[in-house]
Design a protein around this motif. Structure first.
Motif, PDB file in Angstrom:
ATOM      1  N   ASP A  88       0.814  -1.210   0.000  1.00  0.00           N
ATOM      2  CA  ASP A  88       0.000   0.000   0.000  1.00  0.00           C
ATOM      3  C   ASP A  88       0.855   1.270   0.000  1.00  0.00           C
ATOM      4  N   GLY A  89       2.183   1.121  -0.147  1.00  0.00           N
ATOM      5  CA  GLY A  89       3.075   2.274  -0.210  1.00  0.00           C
ATOM      6  C   GLY A  89       3.728   2.655   1.106  1.00  0.00           C
ATOM      7  N   HIS A  90       3.406   1.995   2.217  1.00  0.00           N
ATOM      8  CA  HIS A  90       4.071   2.293   3.482  1.00  0.00           C
ATOM      9  C   HIS A  90       5.506   1.773   3.446  1.00  0.00           C
ATOM     10  N   LEU A  91       6.405   2.574   3.972  1.00  0.00           N
ATOM     11  CA  LEU A  91       7.834   2.256   3.976  1.00  0.00           C
ATOM     12  C   LEU A  91       8.245   1.844   5.386  1.00  0.00           C
ATOM     13  N   PHE A  92       8.989   0.740   5.490  1.00  0.00           N
ATOM     14  CA  PHE A  92       9.467   0.237   6.774  1.00  0.00           C
ATOM     15  C   PHE A  92      10.974   0.070   6.730  1.00  0.00           C
ATOM     16  N   LEU A  93      11.632   0.362   7.848  1.00  0.00           N
ATOM     17  CA  LEU A  93      13.070   0.145   7.975  1.00  0.00           C
ATOM     18  C   LEU A  93      13.307  -0.870   9.080  1.00  0.00           C
ATOM     19  N   VAL A  94      14.071  -1.903   8.766  1.00  0.00           N
ATOM     20  CA  VAL A  94      14.525  -2.873   9.754  1.00  0.00           C
ATOM     21  C   VAL A  94      15.997  -2.534   9.976  1.00  0.00           C
ATOM     22  N   ASN A  95      16.279  -1.901  11.107  1.00  0.00           N
ATOM     23  CA  ASN A  95      17.622  -1.399  11.391  1.00  0.00           C
ATOM     24  C   ASN A  95      18.344  -2.361  12.329  1.00  0.00           C
TER      25      ASN A  95
END
Length: 173
Positions: free
Chosen positions: A80-87
């Motif tokens: 749906d266009g949401h951006l996630f970062l796994v740091n």
């Protein structure tokens, strides 16, 4: 940015919710900002961050073999266009994994994350669920994220364990 045509008296109200408002690059010395889709390309091209999924389906598990602290965060883009970062970073007690949702308007947590880690040697597994933090990255990576600790004993002498598998499952709340 946004290409919507709005009357001048609607500008302030429009900016409060516009999904094309900028998010920011958290890398030290980088002043890039832009909408999340443009920010995704910036992370991959300019900083060589790991690319997980461009069409991450909610409720489906994304698996990755990981080397903590190598090549910056892993970037995931929801369908749906949401951006996630796994740091993934190294700290004195071991590796630390955090997950945040990058969006222009910090709206509180709207996603539940299930994070699981498993290692073959030594035999070890750990799983937890938590609500992700929401951030536009203006002030760098959020300090209020849930931190998932990977014990130092699992990381070996070099601080990495290529046999560790991290599984991330995201679901809207």
């Amino acid at each position: 940015g946004c290409t919507a045509r709005i009357a001048y008296y609607q500008k302030e109200e429009h900016e409060k919710g516009c999904q094309h408002a900028p998010c920011f690059c958290p890398e030290t010395g980088c002043s890039f900002s832009g909408p999340t889709k443009v920010l995704l390309e910036h992370f991959l091209v300019e900083h060589d961050w790991c690319h997980g999924e461009k069409d991450l389906r909610y409720g489906k598990t994304y698996r990755t073999k990981t080397l903590l602290g190598v090549r910056g965060p892993t970037v995931l883009m929801g369908n749906d266009g949401h951006l996630f970062l796994v740091n993934m970073t190294m700290e004195s007690l071991g590796g630390v994994i955090s997950v945040c949702c990058v969006e222009p308007h910090i709206s509180g947590s709207r996603f539940k994350c299930r994070l699981a880690l498993s290692c073959g040697e030594p035999s070890y597994s750990q799983t937890t669920e938590f609500l992700t933090s929401s951030t536009n990255l203006r002030d760098g990576f959020p300090k209020d994220c849930f931190l998932f600790l990977v014990p130092k004993v699992l990381l070996g002498d070099t601080g990495t364990n290529p046999t560790a598998t991290v599984c991330v499952t995201l679901k809207p709340q």
